[in-house]
Design an enzyme around this catalytic site. Structure first.
Site, short mmCIF file in Angstrom:
data_model
loop_
_atom_site.label_atom_id
_atom_site.label_comp_id
_atom_site.label_asym_id
_atom_site.label_seq_id
_atom_site.Cartn_x
_atom_site.Cartn_y
_atom_site.Cartn_z
N SER A 138 -0.35 -5.03 -4.38
CA SER A 138 -0.94 -6.37 -4.44
C SER A 138 -2.35 -6.37 -5.00
O SER A 138 -2.77 -7.35 -5.63
CB SER A 138 -0.93 -7.01 -3.05
OG SER A 138 -1.53 -6.16 -2.10
N ILE A 139 -3.11 -5.32 -4.78
CA ILE A 139 -4.47 -5.25 -5.32
C ILE A 139 -4.43 -5.23 -6.85
O ILE A 139 -5.26 -5.84 -7.53
CB ILE A 139 -5.21 -4.01 -4.79
CG1 ILE A 139 -5.32 -4.05 -3.27
CG2 ILE A 139 -6.59 -3.89 -5.41
CD1 ILE A 139 -6.11 -5.23 -2.74
#
Length: 635
Positions: A138-139
């Site tokens: 997700s980063i």
């Protein structure tokens, strides 16, 4: 008659749609269309004429459409449609369509571009000379990075994930490279967040083009040969263990190191010895990643490098405490110099920084991974020094930190009026035809004559009725007339700025239309737009006008945030209860307003048509009529 949004003509039969565009993303070419799943996939093309249709079949993802480097529409889950961009100047243009968010459970379809009558879709643009692949969770995706809040429901996460402004995409802009963002939220190398779906991991999906199709395999067309691959996996592996999971801290660490090493060996076999592999240490996985890199180096692979993602200066204001758009800019400002300093042969080339200047300096000292602050993202523009003719410029995205002449218009003082300035300069809007300010209730007689001396004959007051009654404009008997076009009729509006700006965009159409009608009629003279402080309501109305006249998002945002300096407001949000008049503005607030217009109407002209704008009203826009001329200087 201009084409309208909806189903439209498709690319010429017998030709592959892929002949129209350049892309670096993972796609499945079906001839008349291409399918894709990964976030951040982009399609770049060239066309001639006054309009273009973008043909999509996707009811899940959101897309930005960028023409000549500026975002002109945001399409929210558009479905099976042809979206038209009309009203452009007649000539050659570039177009870029980019998938903003993450939809791993759906397949998206792009069916190419369609030229407006009298125009043509031109040959595909040239690819960039260099490539980077970003692998992660997700980063890497940019999960909820433009939300402005940590509290999001699933729908808010989906709409506020913007992969095109993730740190990977921004890093690619800075280095002027083609890129892939192969990110999948929630997944890890051997374990997923909170132990979910233990039968699959990130590596289950990595080889696919279509994430929701079991057994799918992406076929590299032979053009994807990245010089750098950045891997950031592990935050989910080392999320808190839940009851019933088979892992112990030691067994998880052992399995992670083993799987990571295997994955790096697979990447090496796939891309060869000339590709630099960068393993990112982040949060709880930092030491384990360092150990993996040391092990690969000890085994003779010195092309594996370690980079520490320093969390200092990050606010984690994305959804669910993920990195925000601000954080992505900070990370990109630290990562790009590090990557540029790797032994890839990039140093000394020519990029968007200009002929002979080369790419960013090699990493050393603080820039190598710590301490580098936010940076403006350089954008290559067609025809600009250092740009390669035929390439499509990346869409503009910048958080203006200083004015530096961008958006700074002619300065004129009016006594007793705060935040007064010329709004002309950006795009095709000339100086001397549109001014902006705070309230005129304290304007002195001298100030009124100064305003008159600038040729201003009309003031458009955006304030509510109670505000006007309490503090009416002081025009001191001049011939200037006041037109009251309130954004909000009563003195009631959302308290939070992140909610306020979409609401202001929704209610600003009448005021923007009033400005256009005054600009269209030369004998009405220049117009002044104001509210109370001249930063929020005025900022949105002026931004929409500047956007109509072709100003880039960076130019519009630079003029918008200039109000902070004009009013002496702090850049950081002050603590404690404050009224809107004393709160600073931020470019992100404006982006939310513009996003509301694009997501609900597709473009600003389309929005104004819902407010009663006629083609005669819109004739003042660039490419539709002779340029607006500023008034002659008074004798």
């Amino acid at each position: 008659m201009d084409p309208k949004p909806g189903r439209g003509r498709h690319p010429a039969p017998g030709k592959s749609v892929s002949e129209q565009f350049h892309t670096a993303g993972r796609i499945k070419d079906l001839g008349k269309s291409v399918q894709f799943s990964w976030p951040g996939v982009y399609f770049e093309g060239r066309f001639r004429g006054t309009g273009l249709g973008v043909v999509l079949d996707c009811a899940a993802a959101d897309y930005d459409v960028q023409v000549d480097g500026a975002t002109v529409a945001t399409l929210v889950a558009p479905g099976d449609t042809t979206h038209w961009i009309n009203g452009l100047r007649d000539g050659e243009h570039t177009v870029r369509v980019v998938k903003r968010n993450e939809t791993p459970g759906d397949t998206s379809t792009f069916k190419g571009f369609v030229a407006a009558p009298g125009g043509a879709v031109l040959g595909k643009p040239a690819p960039r000379d260099r490539q980077i692949e970003f692998i992660g969770d997700s980063i890497t995706v940019g999960y909820g990075n433009v939300s402005g809040t940590r509290d999001c429901d699933p729908e808010q996460v989906r709409r506020n994930t913007h992969t095109d402004v993730s740190h990977g995409a921004l890093t690619a802009r800075m280095l002027d490279v083609d890129y892939q963002i192969n990110g999948f939220s929630g997944l890890g190398m051997v374990r997923n967040v909170a132990g979910i779906t233990p039968d699959v991991t990130y590596r289950t999906y990595y080889d696919r083009a279509l994430l929701n199709v079991d057994g799918d395999v992406w076929r590299n067309p032979g053009t994807w040969r990245p010089q750098i691959v950045v891997v950031n996996l592990g935050a989910n592996d080392f999320s808190d263990l839940t009851p019933g999971e088979p892992w112990t801290p030691d067994s998880l660490a052992d399995a992670y190191r083993t799987a990571y090493g295997e994955f790096l060996r697979e990447l090496r076999a796939r891309y060869g010895a000339g590709t630099a592999l960068v393993a990112v240490g982040f949060d709880r996985n930092t030491e384990y990643v360092r150990q993996v890199v040391e092990a690969r180096n000890a085994a003779g692979d010195n092309g594996v490098h370690y980079w520490f993602l320093d969390q200092s200066g990050l606010d984690f204001l994305g959804c669910d405490q993920h990195t925000s758009a601000h954080d992505d800019r900070v990370i990109a400002g630290r990562l790009a110099p590090f990557l540029n300093g790797l032994p890839t042969g990039w140093w000394g080339g020519t990029t968007a920084r200009g002929p002979g200047r080369g790419p960013l300096p090699p990493a050393s000292g603080p820039a190598a991974g710590r301490g580098a602050g936010p940076v403006a993202v350089p954008i290559a523009a067609v025809g600009a020094p250092g740009a390669v003719v035929g390439r499509v410029p990346f869409g503009t995205y910048s958080e203006p930190m200083t004015i530096n002449g961008v958006g700074a218009a002619t300065r004129a003082g009016v006594e007793g009026v705060r935040n007064f300035r010329d709004a002309g300069g950006p795009g095709a809007l000339p100086p001397g035809v549109l001014y902006r300010s705070g309230t005129l209730h304290a304007m002195s007689a001298k100030g009124a004559h100064e305003l008159e001396g600038l040729g201003v004959r009309t003031v458009i007051d955006l304030r509510s009725r109670p505000e006007v009654t309490e503090r009416p404009d002081s025009l001191h008997g001049t011939a200037i007339r006041c037109l009251h076009v309130p954004v909000f009729t009563e003195q009631r509006w959302p308290r939070e700025q992140m909610e306020l700006y979409p609401s202001m965009a929704e209610h600003s159409g009448r005021a923007v239309l009033a400005v256009l009608r005054h600009l269209r009629t030369e004998d009405k003279g220049p117009v002044l737009v104001h509210c109370a402080s001249g930063k929020d309501r005025t900022g949105v109305v002026i931004a929409l006008v500047q956007t109509l006249f072709g100003a880039s998002e960076a130019e519009v945002a630079a003029d918008f945030v200039r109000s902070n300096a004009e009013l002496g407001l702090p850049v950081a949000r002050p603590s404690g209860p404050r009224g809107h008049n004393t709160l600073p503005v931020a470019a992100e607030h404006l982006r939310r307003a513009l996003l509301w217009v694009r997501s609900h109407h597709g473009s600003v002209p389309a929005y104004l048509r819902t407010q009663g704008a006629t083609e005669e009203d819109l004739s003042v826009l660039p490419g539709r009529a002779p340029a607006i001329r500023p008034p002659a200087a008074p004798a």
